[in-house]
Design an enzyme around this catalytic site. Structure first.
Site, PDB file in Angstrom:
ATOM      1  N   ASP A   1       0.964  -1.329  -0.169  1.00 55.09           N
ATOM      2  CA  ASP A   1      -0.063   0.042  -0.162  1.00 55.09           C
ATOM      3  C   ASP A   1       0.880   1.197   0.172  1.00 55.09           C
ATOM      4  O   ASP A   1       0.449   2.402  -0.088  1.00 55.09           O
ATOM      5  CB  ASP A   1      -1.038  -0.104   1.184  1.00 55.09           C
ATOM      6  CG  ASP A   1      -0.259  -0.095   2.500  1.00 55.09           C
ATOM      7  OD1 ASP A   1       1.042  -0.619   2.472  1.00 55.09           O
ATOM      8  OD2 ASP A   1      -0.942   0.104   3.531  1.00 55.09           O
TER       9      ASP A   1
ATOM     10  N   GLU B   1      12.027  -3.886  12.583  1.00 51.33           N
ATOM     11  CA  GLU B   1      13.149  -3.431  11.604  1.00 51.33           C
ATOM     12  C   GLU B   1      14.561  -3.288  12.141  1.00 51.33           C
ATOM     13  O   GLU B   1      15.379  -3.766  11.865  1.00 51.33           O
ATOM     14  CB  GLU B   1      12.622  -1.732  11.151  1.00 51.33           C
ATOM     15  CG  GLU B   1      11.353  -1.981  10.324  1.00 51.33           C
ATOM     16  CD  GLU B   1      10.189  -1.599  11.000  1.00 51.33           C
ATOM     17  OE1 GLU B   1       9.918  -1.946  12.047  1.00 51.33           O
ATOM     18  OE2 GLU B   1       9.178  -1.352  10.333  1.00 51.33           O
TER      19      GLU B   1
HETATM   20  N1  UDP Z   1      -0.092  -7.845   5.485  1.00 53.49           N
HETATM   21  C1  UDP Z   1      -0.159  -9.175   5.437  1.00 53.49           C
HETATM   22  N2  UDP Z   1      -0.966  -9.746   6.150  1.00 53.49           N
HETATM   23  C2  UDP Z   1      -1.819  -9.151   7.199  1.00 53.49           C
HETATM   24  C3  UDP Z   1      -1.813  -7.712   7.175  1.00 53.49           C
HETATM   25  C4  UDP Z   1      -0.926  -7.246   6.261  1.00 53.49           C
HETATM   26  O1  UDP Z   1       0.427  -9.750   4.621  1.00 53.49           O
HETATM   27  O2  UDP Z   1      -2.595  -9.389   8.278  1.00 53.49           O
HETATM   28  C5  UDP Z   1       0.690  -7.095   4.626  1.00 53.49           C
HETATM   29  C6  UDP Z   1       0.081  -5.895   3.704  1.00 53.49           C
HETATM   30  O3  UDP Z   1      -0.408  -6.181   2.648  1.00 53.49           O
HETATM   31  C7  UDP Z   1       1.328  -5.019   3.570  1.00 53.49           C
HETATM   32  C8  UDP Z   1       2.307  -5.205   4.799  1.00 53.49           C
HETATM   33  O4  UDP Z   1       1.658  -6.660   5.490  1.00 53.49           O
HETATM   34  O5  UDP Z   1       1.952  -5.206   2.398  1.00 53.49           O
HETATM   35  C9  UDP Z   1       2.071  -4.420   5.924  1.00 53.49           C
HETATM   36  O6  UDP Z   1       0.768  -4.193   6.491  1.00 53.49           O
HETATM   37  P1  UDP Z   1      -0.035  -2.914   6.401  1.00 53.49           P
HETATM   38  O7  UDP Z   1       0.002  -2.002   5.160  1.00 53.49           O
HETATM   39  O8  UDP Z   1      -1.491  -3.167   7.132  1.00 53.49           O
HETATM   40  O9  UDP Z   1       0.729  -2.236   7.989  1.00 53.49           O
HETATM   41  P2  UDP Z   1       0.837  -0.960   8.085  1.00 53.49           P
HETATM   42  O10 UDP Z   1       0.660   0.166   6.691  1.00 53.49           O
HETATM   43  O11 UDP Z   1      -0.064  -0.478   9.360  1.00 53.49           O
HETATM   44  O12 UDP Z   1       2.306  -0.726   8.539  1.00 53.49           O
HETATM   45 MN    MN Z   2       0.753   0.033   4.748  1.00 47.24          MN
END
Ligand code: UDP
Ligand code: MN
Length: 250
Positions: free
Chosen positions: A114, A200
């Site tokens: 995203d 990280e």
């Molecule tokens: N993601 C995943 N499984 C989950 C939730 C998230 O594979 O149950 C993936 C999501 O598609 C993205 C990455 O992990 O590529 C980080 O997730 P997210 O963008 O929701 O996290 P944030 O933006 O809150 O750091």
């Molecule tokens: Mn994200």
């Protein structure tokens, strides 16, 4: 020959998934020598993602489609996401180079589905020798976070959250050379002992030191990647009956 860029993208099923992957593919296909490692958070390769990957034409990007489910006990708010998927991507890369005596130059980075990536970012990370770092926009409750650089070295972190972390950086803010990934085979993302938001830092601690970091993006003064997040879709008007006469994948 340019060093290969391996982009590891964890992804999971939800209404916006195909839109996110489409945006990402449109970025990645403009980057030379990029290999996309798409890792589904799923017990199987889903039909939607399989069709999507099959539909990536010769124009690219070349894509390896993996899958591994997150154990249900880890699917909870406040726990780190996509740990198993990122590790599956790392394992695939290590496996692929197991028998290559001198691996071709390469760079790996973690590309959430995203986020928003400028093309310039890939030029910057391509020259990573060990571990490179750069600012990330729209993250940590601030307009941006960045490594603070003095005389070409990282000396601290401009961040709104736990600046005491050894590497106070988002997943989108660094890249690691293939060489470092292969010479540190134990470097993986840990569930046990890793506090939320420390993934990280815990990972980077295993492969490098702050002194060794290579600042990119004009000594970390430019934002070339944004931690955008897609709004949850409103499906309040989805019909329960009088369904559409055709079945459409979205
Ligand atoms: N993601 C995943 N499984 C989950 C939730 C998230 O594979 O149950 C993936 C999501 O598609 C993205 C990455 O992990 O590529 C980080 O997730 P997210 O963008 O929701 O996290 P944030 O933006 O809150 O750091
Ligand atoms: Mn994200």
């Amino acid at each position: 020959l340019l060093p290969i860029i391996y982009a590891i993208t964890p992804t999971y099923s939800r209404p916006v998934q195909k839109a996110e992957l489409t945006r990402l593919a449109n970025t990645f296909r403009q980057v030379a020598r990029l290999h996309w490692i798409l890792v589904e958070d799923s017990a199987v390769r889903t039909e939607l993602v399989s069709r999507f990957v099959a539909g990536l034409t010769a124009a690219g990007p070349p894509c390896t489609h993996l899958h591994v489910p997150t154990p249900p006990r880890y699917k909870r708010p406040g726990l780190p996401r996509a740990t198993e998927q990122r590790n599956a991507g790392l394992a695939w890369i290590r496996q692929r180079h197991l028998h290559a005596p001198a691996p071709q130059p390469g760079v790996l980075f973690f590309a959430d589905d995203d986020n928003t990536y400028s093309l310039e970012l890939f030029q910057e990370m391509r020259t990573t020798r060990k571990v490179s770092v750069w600012p990330v926009g729209l993250v940590g409750g601030r307009r941006y976070e960045r490594p603070i650089v003095e005389k070409g070295k990282v000396v601290g972190w401009y961040t709104g959250w736990r600046a005491d972390r050894p590497f106070a950086i988002d997943m989108a803010g660094f890249a690691v050379s293939l060489q470092m990934i292969l010479s540190n085979p134990k470097a993986v993302f840990k569930r046990r002992g890793s506090q939320p938001g420390m993934q990280e830092s815990d990972f980077l601690k295993m492969i490098t030191t702050v002194e060794e970091l290579e600042p990119k993006a004009s000594n970390c003064t430019k934002v070339l990647v944004w931690h955008t997040r897609t709004e949850k879709v409103n499906l309040a008007n989805e019909p329960k009956y009088h369904l559409d006469t055709v079945k459409i994948e979205v």
